[in-house]
Motif scaffolding. Structure first.
Motif, PDB file in Angstrom:
ATOM      1  N   ASN A 158       1.034  -0.931  -0.592  1.00  0.00           N
ATOM      2  CA  ASN A 158       0.631  -0.160   0.038  1.00  0.00           C
ATOM      3  C   ASN A 158       1.114   1.299  -0.267  1.00  0.00           C
ATOM      4  OD1 ASN A 158      -1.624   1.786   1.003  1.00  0.00           O
ATOM      5  ND2 ASN A 158      -3.652   1.010   0.381  1.00  0.00           N
ATOM      6  N   ASN A 159       2.020   1.212   0.800  1.00  0.00           N
ATOM      7  CA  ASN A 159       2.782   2.738   1.141  1.00  0.00           C
ATOM      8  C   ASN A 159       3.155   2.941  -0.718  1.00  0.00           C
ATOM      9  OD1 ASN A 159       2.583   3.273   3.920  1.00  0.00           O
ATOM     10  ND2 ASN A 159       3.983   1.660   4.021  1.00  0.00           N
ATOM     11  N   GLY A 182     -17.411  -1.601 -12.393  1.00  0.00           N
ATOM     12  CA  GLY A 182     -17.914  -2.644 -11.314  1.00  0.00           C
ATOM     13  C   GLY A 182     -17.423  -3.127 -10.023  1.00  0.00           C
ATOM     14  N   LYS A 183     -17.148  -4.252  -9.744  1.00  0.00           N
ATOM     15  CA  LYS A 183     -16.455  -5.030  -8.778  1.00  0.00           C
ATOM     16  C   LYS A 183     -14.419  -4.846  -8.742  1.00  0.00           C
ATOM     17  CE  LYS A 183     -18.620  -8.968  -9.538  1.00  0.00           C
ATOM     18  NZ  LYS A 183     -19.602 -10.123  -9.701  1.00  0.00           N
ATOM     19  N   PHE A 184     -14.470  -5.026  -9.870  1.00  0.00           N
ATOM     20  CA  PHE A 184     -12.798  -4.778 -10.118  1.00  0.00           C
ATOM     21  C   PHE A 184     -12.541  -3.620 -10.237  1.00  0.00           C
ATOM     22  CE2 PHE A 184      -9.344  -4.665 -13.320  1.00  0.00           C
ATOM     23  CZ  PHE A 184      -8.890  -4.683 -12.668  1.00  0.00           C
ATOM     24  N   GLU A 185     -13.665  -2.246 -10.464  1.00  0.00           N
ATOM     25  CA  GLU A 185     -12.938  -1.097 -10.552  1.00  0.00           C
ATOM     26  C   GLU A 185     -12.980  -1.205  -8.266  1.00  0.00           C
ATOM     27  OE1 GLU A 185     -15.356   3.095 -10.136  1.00  0.00           O
ATOM     28  OE2 GLU A 185     -15.947   2.093 -11.815  1.00  0.00           O
ATOM     29  N   THR A 186     -14.124  -1.512  -7.809  1.00  0.00           N
ATOM     30  CA  THR A 186     -14.560  -1.453  -6.425  1.00  0.00           C
ATOM     31  C   THR A 186     -13.627  -1.827  -5.755  1.00  0.00           C
ATOM     32  OG1 THR A 186     -17.012  -1.134  -6.513  1.00  0.00           O
ATOM     33  CG2 THR A 186     -15.869  -1.965  -4.567  1.00  0.00           C
ATOM     34  N   LEU A 187     -12.385  -3.108  -6.071  1.00  0.00           N
ATOM     35  CA  LEU A 187     -11.395  -3.896  -5.442  1.00  0.00           C
ATOM     36  C   LEU A 187      -9.793  -2.894  -5.983  1.00  0.00           C
ATOM     37  CD1 LEU A 187      -9.803  -5.656  -4.279  1.00  0.00           C
ATOM     38  CD2 LEU A 187      -9.245  -7.209  -6.830  1.00  0.00           C
ATOM     39  N   VAL A 188      -9.982  -2.362  -7.026  1.00  0.00           N
ATOM     40  CA  VAL A 188      -9.241  -1.367  -7.327  1.00  0.00           C
ATOM     41  C   VAL A 188      -8.946  -0.001  -6.733  1.00  0.00           C
ATOM     42  CG1 VAL A 188      -7.345   0.148  -8.864  1.00  0.00           C
ATOM     43  CG2 VAL A 188      -8.811  -2.159  -9.307  1.00  0.00           C
ATOM     44  N   VAL A 189     -10.039  -0.142  -6.939  1.00  0.00           N
ATOM     45  CA  VAL A 189      -9.850   2.066  -5.288  1.00  0.00           C
ATOM     46  C   VAL A 189      -9.533   1.644  -3.861  1.00  0.00           C
ATOM     47  CG1 VAL A 189     -11.642   3.608  -5.218  1.00  0.00           C
ATOM     48  CG2 VAL A 189     -11.330   3.215  -6.435  1.00  0.00           C
ATOM     49  N   GLY A 190     -10.060   0.239  -3.772  1.00  0.00           N
ATOM     50  CA  GLY A 190     -10.045   0.022  -2.345  1.00  0.00           C
ATOM     51  C   GLY A 190      -8.118  -0.420  -2.050  1.00  0.00           C
ATOM     52  N   LEU A 191      -7.860  -0.841  -2.911  1.00  0.00           N
ATOM     53  CA  LEU A 191      -5.926  -0.783  -2.947  1.00  0.00           C
ATOM     54  C   LEU A 191      -5.507   0.190  -3.135  1.00  0.00           C
ATOM     55  CD1 LEU A 191      -6.259  -4.172  -5.920  1.00  0.00           C
ATOM     56  CD2 LEU A 191      -5.395  -4.434  -3.147  1.00  0.00           C
ATOM     57  N   MET A 192      -5.867   0.983  -3.645  1.00  0.00           N
ATOM     58  CA  MET A 192      -5.390   2.792  -4.302  1.00  0.00           C
ATOM     59  C   MET A 192      -5.367   3.482  -2.183  1.00  0.00           C
ATOM     60  SD  MET A 192      -3.223   2.000  -6.468  1.00  0.00           S
ATOM     61  CE  MET A 192      -2.870   4.146  -6.386  1.00  0.00           C
ATOM     62  N   THR A 193      -6.675   2.715  -2.300  1.00  0.00           N
ATOM     63  CA  THR A 193      -6.866   3.583  -0.584  1.00  0.00           C
ATOM     64  C   THR A 193      -5.954   3.805   0.765  1.00  0.00           C
ATOM     65  OG1 THR A 193      -9.019   4.171  -1.072  1.00  0.00           O
ATOM     66  CG2 THR A 193      -8.758   4.437   1.120  1.00  0.00           C
ATOM     67  N   ALA A 243      -7.583   5.625   5.641  1.00  0.00           N
ATOM     68  CA  ALA A 243      -8.499   5.948   5.072  1.00  0.00           C
ATOM     69  C   ALA A 243      -9.607   4.703   4.747  1.00  0.00           C
ATOM     70  CB  ALA A 243      -8.156   6.768   4.402  1.00  0.00           C
ATOM     71  N   TYR A 244      -8.795   4.330   4.138  1.00  0.00           N
ATOM     72  CA  TYR A 244     -10.741   2.944   4.159  1.00  0.00           C
ATOM     73  C   TYR A 244     -11.234   2.602   4.486  1.00  0.00           C
ATOM     74  CZ  TYR A 244     -11.452  -1.439   1.537  1.00  0.00           C
ATOM     75  OH  TYR A 244     -12.425  -2.059   0.499  1.00  0.00           O
ATOM     76  N   ASP A 245     -10.786   2.221   5.961  1.00  0.00           N
ATOM     77  CA  ASP A 245     -11.378   1.956   7.451  1.00  0.00           C
ATOM     78  C   ASP A 245     -12.303   3.415   8.094  1.00  0.00           C
ATOM     79  OD1 ASP A 245     -10.779  -0.835   7.857  1.00  0.00           O
ATOM     80  OD2 ASP A 245      -9.239  -0.437   9.291  1.00  0.00           O
ATOM     81  N   VAL A 246     -12.386   4.516   7.745  1.00  0.00           N
ATOM     82  CA  VAL A 246     -12.607   5.508   7.591  1.00  0.00           C
ATOM     83  C   VAL A 246     -13.790   5.565   7.293  1.00  0.00           C
ATOM     84  CG1 VAL A 246     -12.335   8.482   7.926  1.00  0.00           C
ATOM     85  CG2 VAL A 246     -10.811   6.937   8.785  1.00  0.00           C
ATOM     86  N   GLU A 247     -13.618   5.471   5.406  1.00  0.00           N
ATOM     87  CA  GLU A 247     -14.429   5.295   4.518  1.00  0.00           C
ATOM     88  C   GLU A 247     -15.532   4.423   4.688  1.00  0.00           C
ATOM     89  OE1 GLU A 247     -14.323   5.357  -0.187  1.00  0.00           O
ATOM     90  OE2 GLU A 247     -12.518   6.390   0.355  1.00  0.00           O
ATOM     91  N   LEU A 248     -15.516   3.232   5.241  1.00  0.00           N
ATOM     92  CA  LEU A 248     -16.381   2.323   4.908  1.00  0.00           C
ATOM     93  C   LEU A 248     -16.850   1.793   6.524  1.00  0.00           C
ATOM     94  CD1 LEU A 248     -14.057  -0.643   4.890  1.00  0.00           C
ATOM     95  CD2 LEU A 248     -15.429  -0.566   3.445  1.00  0.00           C
ATOM     96  N   LEU A 249     -16.634   3.220   7.182  1.00  0.00           N
ATOM     97  CA  LEU A 249     -16.993   3.110   8.453  1.00  0.00           C
ATOM     98  C   LEU A 249     -18.589   4.092   8.050  1.00  0.00           C
ATOM     99  CD1 LEU A 249     -14.625   3.469  11.299  1.00  0.00           C
ATOM    100  CD2 LEU A 249     -17.000   1.341  10.850  1.00  0.00           C
TER     101      LEU A 249
END
Length: 317
Positions: A45-46, A73-84, A88-94
């Motif tokens: 991630n770094n 679709g799902k591929f986009e969601t996954l890639v955006v997750g990997l780029m966060t 920040a990912y946990d914060v956004e999910l919450l």
């Protein structure tokens, strides 16, 4: 736990080369999805954050925006997750779990029950910075009753450290008296003990409880509570026993049966890939009749499947 992830920093890392490769993959007619997924799942991630910054410098554009415009679709969601970044990912999910239509209790439970005290404190600070809102206020405004009370305790991130030998038997007895031994249930006892003791201490309490009552604590929780309170108490117990086993079970039930809970699948694969995915895979193989790799392969398709299998990092057939 360090080094138990399936994704590790890439040895020959060069942010400029990677940014240029991604730009080429998105240029012209059509998108080279293979290059995108192979590159991003092989970087930590770094390193992805460095690529993002370098891309902006080299091309004057936002890498995540460009990826979103090229993928779907799902591929986009996954890639955006990997780029966060993980925090920040946990914060956004919450935030999405609270602020969307209705409340996604599943996400609240999963994150607050499984993150360390330090991670929870960092999440609370980042949430405040990002949204200028108080996470605890937002959670309490969206939940109620004993379930709300348990989430508030988890948000305090103040679990006692170590094992308190003198309290093991009394905690087991208090849990027994609060449930199996009485008519009705004293939910407050369950919330207080499960919410405030360390994982190591709770594991000893569960052993003592089994000797005292003849039941596993999970059986008693299922009999004595229901709804979201039951779910959060069970999550806390499972995470006290083994966080990787908790996530292995979550992944299994996200894919078992008709349909796939892709949101849960993506969330766990993204958030655990650098932490304990190797342990999750081992637990998955131990608990269920197939490997995580085989189940993902049978339950997903296309670029989404390829990227997920890279994150899984191998088959334990």
């Amino acid at each position: 736990m360090a080094g138990r992830g399936s994704v590790r920093p890439y040895g020959g890392f060069n942010a400029s080369d990677d940014a240029t490769a991604l730009s080429k993959a998105m240029k012209g007619f059509g998108t080279d999805e293979d290059t995108i997924l192979q590159l991003l799942t092989a970087r930590s991630n770094n390193q992805r954050q460095e690529i993002k910054a370098t891309y902006k410098t080299l091309f004057g554009k936002d890498l995540v925006d460009d990826l979103k415009s090229e993928l779907g679709g799902k591929f986009e969601t996954l890639v955006v997750g990997l780029m966060t970044s993980p925090n920040a990912y946990d914060v956004e999910l919450l935030r999405n779990a609270i602020k969307g239509a209705g409340t996604d209790e599943k996400v609240l439970i999963e994150i607050l029950a499984s993150r360390t005290a330090d991670q929870v404190r960092t999440i609370i600070a980042a949430y405040k910075q990002e949204y200028d809102d108080d996470l605890e206020e937002d959670v309490t405004g969206d939940t109620d009753g004993h379930f709300k009370r348990m989430l508030v305790i988890l948000l305090q991130a103040s679990r006692q450290q170590g094992i308190q030998e003198g309290k093991i038997d009394s905690d087991a007895q208090a849990l027994f008296a609060a449930g199996e031994q009485k008519y009705g249930t004293d939910e407050e006892q369950f919330i207080s003990i499960l919410g405030n003791r360390s994982a190591a201490h709770l594991r000893r309490v569960f052993e003592a409880y089994m000797k005292l009552s003849g039941y596993e604590i999970e059986e008693s929780i299922k009999r004595e509570t229901s709804g979201h309170l039951e779910t959060v108490l069970l999550a806390v117990v499972k995470c006290a026993r083994s966080v990787p086993a908790y996530f292995a079970e979550m992944l299994y039930y996200a894919m078992k049966g008709a349909g796939t809970d892709d949101q849960t699948l993506i969330r766990i694969m993204v958030s655990r890939s650098e932490i304990d995915m190797l342990d999750i895979r081992a637990e998955f193989r131990r608990m269920f009749a197939c490997s995580l790799h085989a189940m993902i392969k049978g339950d997903t398709s296309g670029d989404y499947r390829k990227a997920m299998l890279f994150l899984c990092g191998g088959d334990d057939a």
